[in-house]
Motif scaffolding. Structure first.
Motif, PDB file in Angstrom:
ATOM      1  N   MET A 163       0.844  -1.193   0.000  1.00  0.00           N
ATOM      2  CA  MET A 163       0.000   0.000   0.000  1.00  0.00           C
ATOM      3  C   MET A 163       0.881   1.245   0.000  1.00  0.00           C
ATOM      4  N   LYS A 164       0.586   2.167  -0.903  1.00  0.00           N
ATOM      5  CA  LYS A 164       1.352   3.392  -0.984  1.00  0.00           C
ATOM      6  C   LYS A 164       0.935   4.341   0.129  1.00  0.00           C
ATOM      7  N   ARG A 165       1.923   4.881   0.856  1.00  0.00           N
ATOM      8  CA  ARG A 165       1.641   5.786   1.966  1.00  0.00           C
ATOM      9  C   ARG A 165       2.002   7.222   1.584  1.00  0.00           C
ATOM     10  N   GLY A 166       1.225   8.187   2.080  1.00  0.00           N
ATOM     11  CA  GLY A 166       1.479   9.589   1.803  1.00  0.00           C
ATOM     12  C   GLY A 166       2.640  10.131   2.619  1.00  0.00           C
ATOM     13  N   LYS A 167       3.035  11.361   2.292  1.00  0.00           N
ATOM     14  CA  LYS A 167       4.160  12.004   2.962  1.00  0.00           C
ATOM     15  C   LYS A 167       3.902  12.190   4.451  1.00  0.00           C
ATOM     16  N   ASN A 168       2.683  12.614   4.811  1.00  0.00           N
ATOM     17  CA  ASN A 168       2.363  12.836   6.226  1.00  0.00           C
ATOM     18  C   ASN A 168       2.479  11.553   7.036  1.00  0.00           C
ATOM     19  N   TYR A 169       1.991  10.462   6.451  1.00  0.00           N
ATOM     20  CA  TYR A 169       2.046   9.167   7.141  1.00  0.00           C
ATOM     21  C   TYR A 169       3.502   8.767   7.368  1.00  0.00           C
ATOM     22  N   LYS A 170       4.329   8.970   6.354  1.00  0.00           N
ATOM     23  CA  LYS A 170       5.746   8.603   6.477  1.00  0.00           C
ATOM     24  C   LYS A 170       6.458   9.445   7.531  1.00  0.00           C
ATOM     25  N   GLU A 171       6.063  10.714   7.639  1.00  0.00           N
ATOM     26  CA  GLU A 171       6.669  11.569   8.659  1.00  0.00           C
ATOM     27  C   GLU A 171       6.281  11.089  10.059  1.00  0.00           C
ATOM     28  N   LYS A 172       5.018  10.698  10.228  1.00  0.00           N
ATOM     29  CA  LYS A 172       4.564  10.161  11.518  1.00  0.00           C
ATOM     30  C   LYS A 172       5.300   8.863  11.846  1.00  0.00           C
ATOM     31  N   TYR A 173       5.501   8.054  10.812  1.00  0.00           N
ATOM     32  CA  TYR A 173       6.151   6.750  10.986  1.00  0.00           C
ATOM     33  C   TYR A 173       7.541   6.924  11.593  1.00  0.00           C
ATOM     34  N   LYS A 174       8.231   8.018  11.206  1.00  0.00           N
ATOM     35  CA  LYS A 174       9.592   8.265  11.698  1.00  0.00           C
ATOM     36  C   LYS A 174       9.615   8.533  13.194  1.00  0.00           C
ATOM     37  N   LEU A 175       8.495   9.042  13.740  1.00  0.00           N
ATOM     38  CA  LEU A 175       8.437   9.367  15.167  1.00  0.00           C
ATOM     39  C   LEU A 175       8.269   8.130  16.042  1.00  0.00           C
ATOM     40  N   ILE A 176       7.883   7.022  15.412  1.00  0.00           N
ATOM     41  CA  ILE A 176       7.570   5.806  16.164  1.00  0.00           C
ATOM     42  C   ILE A 176       8.679   4.770  15.995  1.00  0.00           C
ATOM     43  N   ASP A 177       9.223   4.323  17.098  1.00  0.00           N
ATOM     44  CA  ASP A 177      10.231   3.265  17.076  1.00  0.00           C
ATOM     45  C   ASP A 177       9.511   1.922  16.996  1.00  0.00           C
ATOM     46  N   ARG A 178       9.529   1.307  15.831  1.00  0.00           N
ATOM     47  CA  ARG A 178       8.768   0.075  15.610  1.00  0.00           C
ATOM     48  C   ARG A 178       9.341  -1.110  16.391  1.00  0.00           C
ATOM     49  N   THR A 179      10.576  -0.980  16.885  1.00  0.00           N
ATOM     50  CA  THR A 179      11.192  -2.081  17.643  1.00  0.00           C
ATOM     51  C   THR A 179      10.929  -1.953  19.140  1.00  0.00           C
ATOM     52  N   ASN A 180      10.338  -0.828  19.543  1.00  0.00           N
ATOM     53  CA  ASN A 180      10.145  -0.558  20.960  1.00  0.00           C
ATOM     54  C   ASN A 180       8.745  -0.939  21.423  1.00  0.00           C
ATOM     55  N   LEU A 181       8.666  -1.435  22.654  1.00  0.00           N
ATOM     56  CA  LEU A 181       7.379  -1.667  23.304  1.00  0.00           C
ATOM     57  C   LEU A 181       7.216  -0.578  24.359  1.00  0.00           C
ATOM     58  N   TYR A 182       6.268   0.314  24.136  1.00  0.00           N
ATOM     59  CA  TYR A 182       6.100   1.487  24.987  1.00  0.00           C
ATOM     60  C   TYR A 182       5.254   1.191  26.223  1.00  0.00           C
ATOM     61  N   ASP A 183       5.482   1.961  27.292  1.00  0.00           N
ATOM     62  CA  ASP A 183       4.551   1.955  28.412  1.00  0.00           C
ATOM     63  C   ASP A 183       3.242   2.583  27.935  1.00  0.00           C
ATOM     64  N   VAL A 184       2.154   2.318  28.663  1.00  0.00           N
ATOM     65  CA  VAL A 184       0.857   2.860  28.277  1.00  0.00           C
ATOM     66  C   VAL A 184       0.913   4.383  28.159  1.00  0.00           C
ATOM     67  N   GLU A 185       1.505   5.043  29.175  1.00  0.00           N
ATOM     68  CA  GLU A 185       1.556   6.507  29.180  1.00  0.00           C
ATOM     69  C   GLU A 185       2.356   7.034  28.002  1.00  0.00           C
ATOM     70  N   GLU A 186       3.475   6.381  27.682  1.00  0.00           N
ATOM     71  CA  GLU A 186       4.295   6.800  26.546  1.00  0.00           C
ATOM     72  C   GLU A 186       3.541   6.631  25.235  1.00  0.00           C
ATOM     73  N   ALA A 187       2.825   5.522  25.105  1.00  0.00           N
ATOM     74  CA  ALA A 187       2.073   5.253  23.876  1.00  0.00           C
ATOM     75  C   ALA A 187       0.975   6.284  23.674  1.00  0.00           C
ATOM     76  N   ILE A 188       0.273   6.634  24.753  1.00  0.00           N
ATOM     77  CA  ILE A 188      -0.791   7.641  24.665  1.00  0.00           C
ATOM     78  C   ILE A 188      -0.214   8.991  24.261  1.00  0.00           C
ATOM     79  N   SER A 189       0.892   9.381  24.881  1.00  0.00           N
ATOM     80  CA  SER A 189       1.536  10.650  24.559  1.00  0.00           C
ATOM     81  C   SER A 189       1.946  10.699  23.091  1.00  0.00           C
ATOM     82  N   LEU A 190       2.487   9.591  22.603  1.00  0.00           N
ATOM     83  CA  LEU A 190       2.968   9.533  21.229  1.00  0.00           C
ATOM     84  C   LEU A 190       1.817   9.523  20.227  1.00  0.00           C
ATOM     85  N   VAL A 191       0.751   8.806  20.539  1.00  0.00           N
ATOM     86  CA  VAL A 191      -0.369   8.735  19.596  1.00  0.00           C
ATOM     87  C   VAL A 191      -1.028  10.111  19.457  1.00  0.00           C
ATOM     88  N   LYS A 192      -1.058  10.895  20.537  1.00  0.00           N
ATOM     89  CA  LYS A 192      -1.590  12.255  20.434  1.00  0.00           C
ATOM     90  C   LYS A 192      -0.678  13.128  19.564  1.00  0.00           C
TER      91      LYS A 192
END
Length: 229
Positions: free
Chosen positions: A1-30
């Motif tokens: 699936m082709k992703r847009g520029k905004n999606y790719k920029e958001k993707y960079k903020l998320i460490d896909r190898t990391n398992l976040y605490d609940v509070e960290e995940a909420i902060s990041l999703v906002k």
């Protein structure tokens, strides 16, 4: 699936190898919920159960302490005093057989939740093939088959959500909006996780929470550390 520029920029903020605490995940999703509309925040929870077995079903309903941020339209099947009780509680649509034809013949679905009194289930049962696949069929386990229709409507309006396994043993539940502050999203998510934890079937073996992912409508998933739930 082709992703847009905004999606790719958001993707960079998320460490896909990391398992976040609940509070960290909420902060990041906002932080990554930057769409021009108020994005819905959802939890996707994979459990170590097998939904093909009746003794490993996980299903229930809870009222989120801060609601979902969504306006919910309620259809109630009831008669007499119970119909009036539903109207007084704020249900958008209240009636009986007349809604059967409206749904089956007119393909009418201007509602989000269906509530029915037990004596009306003979009528509502005729809609099983239509409501079932959409997840709209009233069910005693979710509190939508009850004579306490006023309480049921009030709970739904206050932010009641149903959780149930899909065929891949994952539960998908909205826990609020991106406009909610972090504390409210944390409260809602923790109440949901605690309810699912309490609903653990005795037949479930091994790790119960296999994965928990938090997403907004337009963002990539953020993985929560299930060991810390």
């Amino acid at each position: 699936m082709k992703r847009g520029k905004n999606y790719k920029e958001k993707y960079k903020l998320i460490d896909r190898t990391n398992l976040y605490d609940v509070e960290e995940a909420i902060s990041l999703v906002k932080k990554v919920a930057t769409a021009k509309f108020d994005e819905t925040i959802e939890a996707h929870i994979k459990l170590g159960v097998d939904s093909r077995h009746a003794d490993q079903q996980v299903r229930g309903a809870i009222v989120l302490p801060h609601g979902t941020g969504k306006s919910v339209r309620v259809l109630v099947f009831a008669k007499g005093d119970k119909a009036q009780e539903a109207i007084d509680a704020g249900a958008e649509y209240v009636g009986a057989e007349e809604f059967i034809d409206k749904i089956t013949k007119e393909n009418w679905f201007e509602f989000d939740v269906v509530v029915a009194t037990p004596d009306m289930m003979g009528v509502v049962g005729r809609l099983g093939r239509v409501l079932g696949p959409k997840g709209l069929m009233p069910n005693p386990k979710s509190g939508t088959v009850t004579f306490e229709v006023g309480k049921a409507v009030n709970d739904i309006k206050a932010g009641k959500v149903e959780y149930r396994l899909d065929k891949t043993n994952i539960i998908h539940v909205p826990v609020g909006k991106a406009s909610f502050d972090e504390d409210k999203l944390n409260d809602n998510l923790n109440v949901l996780l605690e309810a699912i934890k309490k609903a653990k079937p005795s037949a479930a073996k091994g790790q119960y929470f296999r994965s928990v992912t938090i997403t907004s409508t337009m963002s990539p998933g953020i993985k929560v550390n299930p060991a810390k739930i």
